[in-house]
Enzyme design. Structure first.
Site, mmCIF file in Angstrom:
data_model
loop_
_atom_site.group_PDB
_atom_site.id
_atom_site.type_symbol
_atom_site.label_atom_id
_atom_site.label_comp_id
_atom_site.label_asym_id
_atom_site.label_seq_id
_atom_site.Cartn_x
_atom_site.Cartn_y
_atom_site.Cartn_z
ATOM 1 N N HIS A 82 1.575 18.134 0.545
ATOM 2 C CA HIS A 82 1.194 16.791 0.108
ATOM 3 C C HIS A 82 -0.288 16.588 0.371
ATOM 4 O O HIS A 82 -0.781 16.908 1.446
ATOM 5 C CB HIS A 82 1.994 15.729 0.873
ATOM 6 C CG HIS A 82 1.578 14.336 0.516
ATOM 7 N ND1 HIS A 82 2.024 13.705 -0.625
ATOM 8 C CD2 HIS A 82 0.730 13.477 1.116
ATOM 9 C CE1 HIS A 82 1.468 12.501 -0.689
ATOM 10 N NE2 HIS A 82 0.677 12.340 0.348
ATOM 11 N N ASP A 161 10.185 1.722 1.163
ATOM 12 C CA ASP A 161 8.744 1.975 1.135
ATOM 13 C C ASP A 161 8.100 1.294 -0.070
ATOM 14 O O ASP A 161 7.023 0.713 0.037
ATOM 15 C CB ASP A 161 8.461 3.478 1.098
ATOM 16 C CG ASP A 161 6.979 3.760 0.908
ATOM 17 O OD1 ASP A 161 6.204 3.396 1.813
ATOM 18 O OD2 ASP A 161 6.595 4.295 -0.135
ATOM 19 N N ARG A 168 2.436 -4.854 1.739
ATOM 20 C CA ARG A 168 1.225 -4.493 2.505
ATOM 21 C C ARG A 168 -0.030 -4.713 1.676
ATOM 22 O O ARG A 168 -1.060 -5.145 2.185
ATOM 23 C CB ARG A 168 1.308 -3.031 2.951
ATOM 24 C CG ARG A 168 2.305 -2.806 4.075
ATOM 25 C CD ARG A 168 2.626 -1.325 4.241
ATOM 26 N NE ARG A 168 1.435 -0.535 4.470
ATOM 27 C CZ ARG A 168 1.345 0.775 4.197
ATOM 28 N NH1 ARG A 168 2.374 1.433 3.688
ATOM 29 N NH2 ARG A 168 0.232 1.422 4.432
ATOM 30 N N SER A 183 4.995 5.841 5.651
ATOM 31 C CA SER A 183 5.179 5.716 4.202
ATOM 32 C C SER A 183 5.128 7.083 3.523
ATOM 33 O O SER A 183 6.024 7.461 2.752
ATOM 34 C CB SER A 183 4.086 4.783 3.651
ATOM 35 O OG SER A 183 3.975 4.873 2.256
ATOM 36 N N LYS A 187 8.624 9.645 2.048
ATOM 37 C CA LYS A 187 8.793 10.188 0.693
ATOM 38 C C LYS A 187 8.959 11.703 0.694
ATOM 39 O O LYS A 187 9.756 12.249 -0.061
ATOM 40 C CB LYS A 187 7.604 9.764 -0.179
ATOM 41 C CG LYS A 187 7.722 8.278 -0.589
ATOM 42 C CD LYS A 187 6.504 7.769 -1.314
ATOM 43 C CE LYS A 187 5.434 7.406 -0.328
ATOM 44 N NZ LYS A 187 4.443 6.425 -0.809
HETATM 45 N N1 URA Z 1 -0.021 6.564 0.316
HETATM 46 C C1 URA Z 1 1.259 6.245 0.583
HETATM 47 O O1 URA Z 1 2.179 6.843 0.043
HETATM 48 N N2 URA Z 1 1.512 5.265 1.467
HETATM 49 C C2 URA Z 1 0.543 4.582 2.090
HETATM 50 O O2 URA Z 1 0.831 3.725 2.874
HETATM 51 C C3 URA Z 1 -0.787 4.915 1.786
HETATM 52 C C4 URA Z 1 -1.036 5.923 0.897
#
Ligand code: URA
Ligand code: CA
Length: 434
Positions: A82, A161, A168, A183, A187
């Site tokens: 990632h 999320d 947020r 977050s 994923k």
């Molecule tokens: N990318 C994400 O997936 N989450 C965040 O909180 C910030 C960047």
């Protein structure tokens, strides 16, 4: 349990229990906890931070809020990569093909680009016929057969999320390291990886502007991964200038192919080998980083990695002849050289603004609904520390419109020359393991 007590506890700097974190995440996802209470808790987390066990609990509660991909049908240790996102980050494709050629299965779930950072799926769609609509069975079968497949993001991964991120965004709580770390990791974990290699970008063009922030984020994510049983490591890499030369979808496919043929840009190449070596070790195919790197260099030199790319393109409906004849990629109507007005050393190529210049041409999406133009973009002719003569090309602009004064102006304003020699930025700033 009452939400107000949970908010008060975090406000006062205490740590939350697994049950309290679950109460919040489950309640917020299903609508029992209102936005105003969730906002208050997010702000308390912003100021008070989270302990390691809270971070792990928050991440897993988000993972369990939706669908979790099971990659059990796929043989071997599935290692995912990632990147926190950058400009002209062409890494995923050449990296995946190299690692797959060494025998590590690459079962990748990818997204589309938004803003000035591109998405792997958009780039792949520059190849005629290529698609990412695979059933879960086809996906698993393809990874078992040729070690590499890319699928689109599933609809119902980590709904908690999604909802929290939107909140947020409007409550000034995006830039909290525990919230970002959980977050991102939620994923990756929901997507089924056994092991995770993170590329945390730092610099002007990155989410984390300073190396210190990048390091804190990387360390938080590495702790989360390892605490929930996924072998995780991170590198911190430079994004003060765009990665490689190409920025734009078809142009980056060309750059990916060049890299697999052994003549890609030096920085992209180095990043692929650095990340790839870690993936090969985590995937159990080599005992040391040095050994892993030699294996990767071998599959590039002998063409095996390029063969994997061809098989992968063919398996997903694409025309793989593009690998040997890149001239088939979509082409822009107007190709313009933007030349240096004076001689000098390149001191800065502001990644953010150069990405925005490519977006103005149509290479990126301004909103989720925007159509992108796969052919357009920029190819840097110089990188930071290079010397340029007056009248020599700095950037090649690939456009599908004749009038590009806005783009030219933007590029000139954000590439800075100096008369003094400049050192090239360090590409790999740190490597963070558990
Ligand atoms: N990318 C994400 O997936 N989450 C965040 O909180 C910030 C960047
Ligand atoms: Ca690039």
């Amino acid at each position: 349990m009452r939400m107000v007590d949970i908010i008060e506890k975090k406000r006062d700097g205490q740590t939350l229990t697994t049950e309290e974190i679950r109460f919040f995440i489950n309640g917020y996802t299903n609508g029992d906890v209102p936005d105003y209470q969730a906002s208050a808790l997010l702000m308390a987390i912003y100021f008070q931070g989270m302990a390691d066990h809270e971070l792990a609990d928050l991440t897993m509660a988000m993972v369990e809020s939706g669908e979790q991909i099971k990659l059990t049908e796929i043989d071997g240790i599935k290692v995912d990569k990632h990147s926190t996102g950058g400009v002209g980050d062409t890494t995923t494709l050449p990296l995946a093909a190299m690692v797959a050629a060494v025998g590590v299965p690459v079962a990748k779930m990818s997204g589309r680009g938004l803003g000035h950072t591109g998405g792997t799926i958009d780039k792949l769609e520059a190849i005629a016929g290529f698609h990412v609509e695979l059933t879960n069975e086809q996906f698993a079968q393809q990874v078992n057969d040729i070690k590499m497949a890319v699928i689109g993001q599933s609809g119902n991964l980590t709904p908690a999320d999604k909802k929290l991120y939107a909140l947020r965004d409007v409550t000034a709580t995006v830039s909290s390291i525990p919230l970002i770390a959980s977050s991102i990791m939620s994923k990756k974990i929901a997507a089924g990886a056994d092991a995770i290699v993170l590329d945390v970008k730092t610099g002007d063009g990155a989410f984390m502007k300073t190396a210190d922030d990048a390091k804190m984020l990387a360390e938080a994510m590495v702790r989360i991964g390892n605490n929930v049983g996924r072998n995780t490591m991170a590198i911190i890499s430079d994004m003060s200038q765009p990665l490689g030369y190409a920025i734009g979808n078809a142009l980056e496919i060309q750059e990916a192919i060049d890299t697999l043929k052994g003549h890609g840009p030096a920085d992209l190449n180095e990043l692929c080998y650095t990340l790839g070596s870690q993936m090969v070790v985590l995937g159990g195919k080599a005992a040391t980083i040095k050994e892993a790197r030699a294996m990767l260099e071998e599959v590039v030199a002998n063409g095996a990695a390029l063969e994997v790319l061809k098989k992968f393109i063919t398996a997903q409906g694409g025309d793989a002849t593009v690998v040997d004849e890149p001239a088939q990629l979509p082409k822009a109507a107007y190709v313009t050289e933007l030349v240096a007005k004076e001689a000098g050393y390149v001191a800065k190529i502001e990644a953010d603004d150069i990405g925005t210049a490519a977006m103005l041409l149509g290479a990126g999406r301004a909103t989720k609904e925007s159509e992108i133009d796969l052919a357009v973009g920029l190819v840097l002719r110089k990188k930071v520390s290079d010397y340029v003569e007056a009248g020599e090309s700095l950037v090649t602009i690939h456009a599908n419109r004749e009038q590009i004064d806005d783009v030219i102006e933007k590029i000139y304003a954000h590439i800075h020359l100096t008369q003094e020699p400049v050192a090239a930025p360090k590409l790999i700033e740190a490597i963070i393991t558990k």
